[in-house]
Design a protein around this motif. Structure first.
Motif, PDB file in Angstrom:
ATOM      1  N   PRO A  75      23.510  11.497  73.013  1.00  0.00           N
ATOM      2  CA  PRO A  75      24.355  11.757  74.182  1.00  0.00           C
ATOM      3  C   PRO A  75      24.060  10.832  75.365  1.00  0.00           C
ATOM      4  CG  PRO A  75      23.387  13.807  73.370  1.00  0.00           C
ATOM      5  CD  PRO A  75      22.749  12.678  72.612  1.00  0.00           C
ATOM      6  N   ALA A  76      22.869  10.223  75.393  1.00  0.00           N
ATOM      7  CA  ALA A  76      22.530   9.285  76.476  1.00  0.00           C
ATOM      8  C   ALA A  76      23.177   7.910  76.266  1.00  0.00           C
ATOM      9  CB  ALA A  76      21.011   9.129  76.584  1.00  0.00           C
ATOM     10  N   ASP A  77      23.700   7.659  75.082  1.00  0.00           N
ATOM     11  CA  ASP A  77      24.368   6.387  74.790  1.00  0.00           C
ATOM     12  C   ASP A  77      25.689   6.343  75.567  1.00  0.00           C
ATOM     13  OD1 ASP A  77      25.890   4.294  73.704  1.00  0.00           O
ATOM     14  OD2 ASP A  77      25.351   4.768  71.637  1.00  0.00           O
ATOM     15  N   LEU A  98      21.679  14.164  68.677  1.00  0.00           N
ATOM     16  CA  LEU A  98      20.288  14.260  69.127  1.00  0.00           C
ATOM     17  C   LEU A  98      20.152  15.322  70.211  1.00  0.00           C
ATOM     18  CD1 LEU A  98      17.383  13.080  69.099  1.00  0.00           C
ATOM     19  CD2 LEU A  98      18.157  11.447  70.834  1.00  0.00           C
ATOM     20  N   GLY A  99      19.224  16.258  69.989  1.00  0.00           N
ATOM     21  CA  GLY A  99      18.947  17.298  70.969  1.00  0.00           C
ATOM     22  C   GLY A  99      19.960  18.432  70.995  1.00  0.00           C
ATOM     23  N   GLN A 100      20.990  18.347  70.134  1.00  0.00           N
ATOM     24  CA  GLN A 100      21.992  19.417  70.052  1.00  0.00           C
ATOM     25  C   GLN A 100      22.089  19.974  68.633  1.00  0.00           C
ATOM     26  OE1 GLN A 100      25.748  18.092  71.715  1.00  0.00           O
ATOM     27  NE2 GLN A 100      24.717  17.205  73.481  1.00  0.00           N
TER      28      GLN A 100
END
Length: 186
Positions: A75-77, A98-100
């Motif tokens: 999500p940071a992309d 990622l992270g979800q």
């Protein structure tokens, strides 16, 4: 579950929210460590040996995700939303976020492997039961030739070779019952 007259135990698999799971307090319980989710809901941590009702249980949770052929999106992309939209629009839905819906902790850390080896050495590589989420390489490949070996399945292969217990099908491969990989000792 807290109202039930029994304690529910589980080993982690590959789709747990490890960010959340690792926030629960660690307690000693029946000779090993657990995350206490609720008073009667316990996560049996990796590389531990428990004695329950006169039987010993070695646990090694975790597994590699098999449903990430289309990637693990971050999500940071800056292109996250575009990539996700394109994948969904083209019917390519075998990705995780990622992270979800995906965490790198799905596979054991080096420290967890070392803990497991220390535990097994201290127990002289003996336990009545071994509880895992995934299978050793040889079992995984015998169930489906498309399964692939990874560090955890190879580690479990060493356990298969050094410990004596009867194999059964692990839950991670989905051909098995929905319970954990439980193999009785001889």
């Amino acid at each position: 579950l807290g109202q039930r007259p029994f304690t529910t135990l589980f080993v982690d698999g590959n789709h747990e929210n490890f960010d959340r799971l690792n926030t629960f307090p660690v307690h000693s319980w029946h000779g090993g460590h657990v995350h206490q989710i609720r008073p009667h809901l316990l996560h049996l941590m990796r590389g531990q040996l428990y004695e329950i009702s006169g039987k010993t249980f070695f646990t090694m949770g975790g597994a590699k995700s098999h449903d990430v052929e289309d990637g693990i999106l971050d999500p940071a992309d800056p292109n996250f939303q575009t990539r996700q939209r394109v994948l969904k629009r083209t019917g390519r839905n075998r990705f995780r976020v990622l992270g979800q819906s995906w965490w790198p902790e799905e596979l054991p850390s080096d420290e967890e492997y070392h803990t497991a080896l220390r535990t097994l050495e201290q127990a002289n590589w003996k336990a009545d039961y071994v509880i895992t989420h995934c299978a050793s390489t040889s079992i995984a490949l015998s169930i489906d030739r498309h399964n692939e070996a990874d560090h955890l399945t190879e580690f479990l292969e060493i356990i298969d070779q050094r410990m004596e217990y009867a194999p059964s099908a692990p839950s991670h491969l989905r051909q098995a019952p929905a319970n954990a990989h439980l193999r009785a000792g001889r």
